[in-house]
Design an enzyme around this catalytic site. Structure first.
Site, PDB file in Angstrom:
ATOM      1  N   ASP A 174       1.582  -3.809 -13.552  1.00  0.00           N
ATOM      2  CA  ASP A 174       2.304  -2.994 -14.541  1.00  0.00           C
ATOM      3  C   ASP A 174       3.205  -3.850 -15.420  1.00  0.00           C
ATOM      4  O   ASP A 174       3.193  -3.752 -16.652  1.00  0.00           O
ATOM      5  CB  ASP A 174       3.157  -1.929 -13.837  1.00  0.00           C
ATOM      6  N   TYR A 224       2.188   4.227  -0.808  1.00  0.00           N
ATOM      7  CA  TYR A 224       1.806   2.966  -1.446  1.00  0.00           C
ATOM      8  C   TYR A 224       1.973   1.774  -0.495  1.00  0.00           C
ATOM      9  O   TYR A 224       1.040   0.983  -0.301  1.00  0.00           O
ATOM     10  CB  TYR A 224       2.646   2.769  -2.706  1.00  0.00           C
TER      11      TYR A 224
END
Ligand code: GLA
Length: 387
Positions: A174, A224
């Site tokens: 990201d 996650y």
């Protein structure tokens, strides 16, 4: 936009003397999901939507934060000498984490700042609003105080702060996509060594459409970190029988040959996803280079199936959006994007079919899930900049 932000800054902080305006984009990942912490490839792009900041240096060491997205929280303050994660400090833990990371890396921040943020990325949507804030913070720190750091280093500092200060073990995708963004191009990044190339995205009249499930998620409270450890364990088991540094080094054939070393069925599926998704990403970039957009779309669809069945990070909301999308004419490919567990899907849709897509997928979602999804037709934009 700039004028509006400066007016808001004046309203919150009294005047705009010495204030500068900055922007950093959000990102969408086209393919290569949950591969970045497995030494694999990713294929994200920066968006034209993102986060704006108005910032000015102060004479003292105070930090004053205000976000138009969290206006109800008002101004949140702290001091440069007190950069510790604080649950009551809410969203400011992201910019604070980056300031902490700069200091950790030996770049001492001499003065405090008045900081106003305003974003047009839907919060918690999986379009990386937090990484956008991290890269934006690094970018304005560099600009205001003259630190010598490259954009690539800003990405690494953002990831470091998210890992160490905010407790999310995210990969580099990201922050890299945001710091290195380039209009009309996706970034083909090898996370094993951070080598990358820009690939022009020519979609022959098709559009990138994001569907936001409006199921809120935060990486911190999602599974996650659990997926990440499952992959690490599977890798350790494979390393008993084959010499590899990451799952990304394995071909599909090699994985099939050695997978027996993984002692749990669940971990085997997690590792399978990481290996096959990496290979799909390589194939997808080849297909795009060859102008075979239909093959690219099929690989996107296969990516979703693998994330749904083997990696188990989709959930009913994302599956409903994608499965409805697959039924609409003019949809070249559709999949969940980002971490999963809520958030968004990304679809490539022929321009003339976009309206129909939004209507039909929107209806199917509303009927099955009971609330509305939001749709955004997005453009690929540049990385961070001064406005
Ligand atoms: C989140 C993380 C990224 C990546 C994706 C899944 O967005 O921040 O590093 O792992 O999930 O591909």
């Amino acid at each position: 936009m700039k004028e509006q932000l400066l007016r808001k800054f004046e309203e919150v902080f009294g005047d705009i003397q010495g204030a500068k305006v900055y922007f950093a984009p959000g990102r969408v990942n086209l393919i290569g999901e949950h591969t970045d912490y497995n030494g694999g490839h990713v294929f994200p792009c920066a968006l034209t939507i993102g986060t704006y900041a108005v910032v000015r240096k102060r004479q003292d060491r105070a930090l004053q934060f205000y976000s138009t997205n969290f206006a109800h929280l008002g101004v949140i303050g702290c001091f440069l000498d007190d950069l510790v994660p604080d649950p009551t400090a809410d969203w400011t833990n992201y910019p604070k984490g980056v300031m902490w990371a700069f200091e950790e890396k030996g770049m001492k921040i001499p003065f405090g700042m008045d900081i106003l943020l305003s974003g047009n990325i839907p919060n918690g949507s999986g379009l990386s609003s937090s990484a956008s804030v991290e890269v934006l913070t690094g970018f304005f720190l560099r600009d205001l105080f003259g630190f010598e750091v490259s954009n690539q280093e800003l990405a690494l500092i953002g990831q470091f702060s998210e890992n160490q200060f905010n407790g999310v073990n995210c990969g580099i995708m990201d922050q890299f996509a945001i710091a290195m963004g380039k209009a009309n191009s996706a970034i083909f990044l090898d996370t094993a060594d951070l080598s990358y190339e820009y690939a022009p995205i020519e979609l022959e009249g098709a559009k990138i459409v994001i569907a936001c499930s409006n199921k809120k998620r935060g990486l911190g409270d999602s599974k996650y970190n659990e997926r990440r450890s499952e992959c690490e364990e599977a890798l350790a088991e494979l390393q008993q029988v084959v010499s590899v540094k990451s799952l990304g080094e394995l071909s599909e054939e090699a994985f099939e040959q050695y997978k027996g070393a993984i002692k749990s069925e669940v971990r085997m599926r997690r590792a399978k996803h990481a290996v096959y998704e990496n290979q799909r990403t390589l194939k997808a970039v080849e297909a795009l280079k060859a102008g075979d957009i239909l093959c690219f779309g099929e690989l996107m669809n296969a990516s979703h199936v693998s994330l749904r069945d083997d990696y188990e990070v989709t959930g009913v909301e994302l599956d409903t959006l994608v499965e409805a999308a697959w039924k609409v004419e003019g949809v070249i490919g559709s999949r969940m994007t980002g971490a999963g567990f809520g958030g968004c899907t990304v679809s490539i849709v022929k321009e003339k079919c976009v309206e129909d897509f939004i209507r039909r997928v929107g209806e199917a979602y509303q009927v099955k899930i009971g609330y509305a999804a939001d749709f955004y037709v997005v453009e690929i934009g540049d990385g961070p900049r001064v406005l």
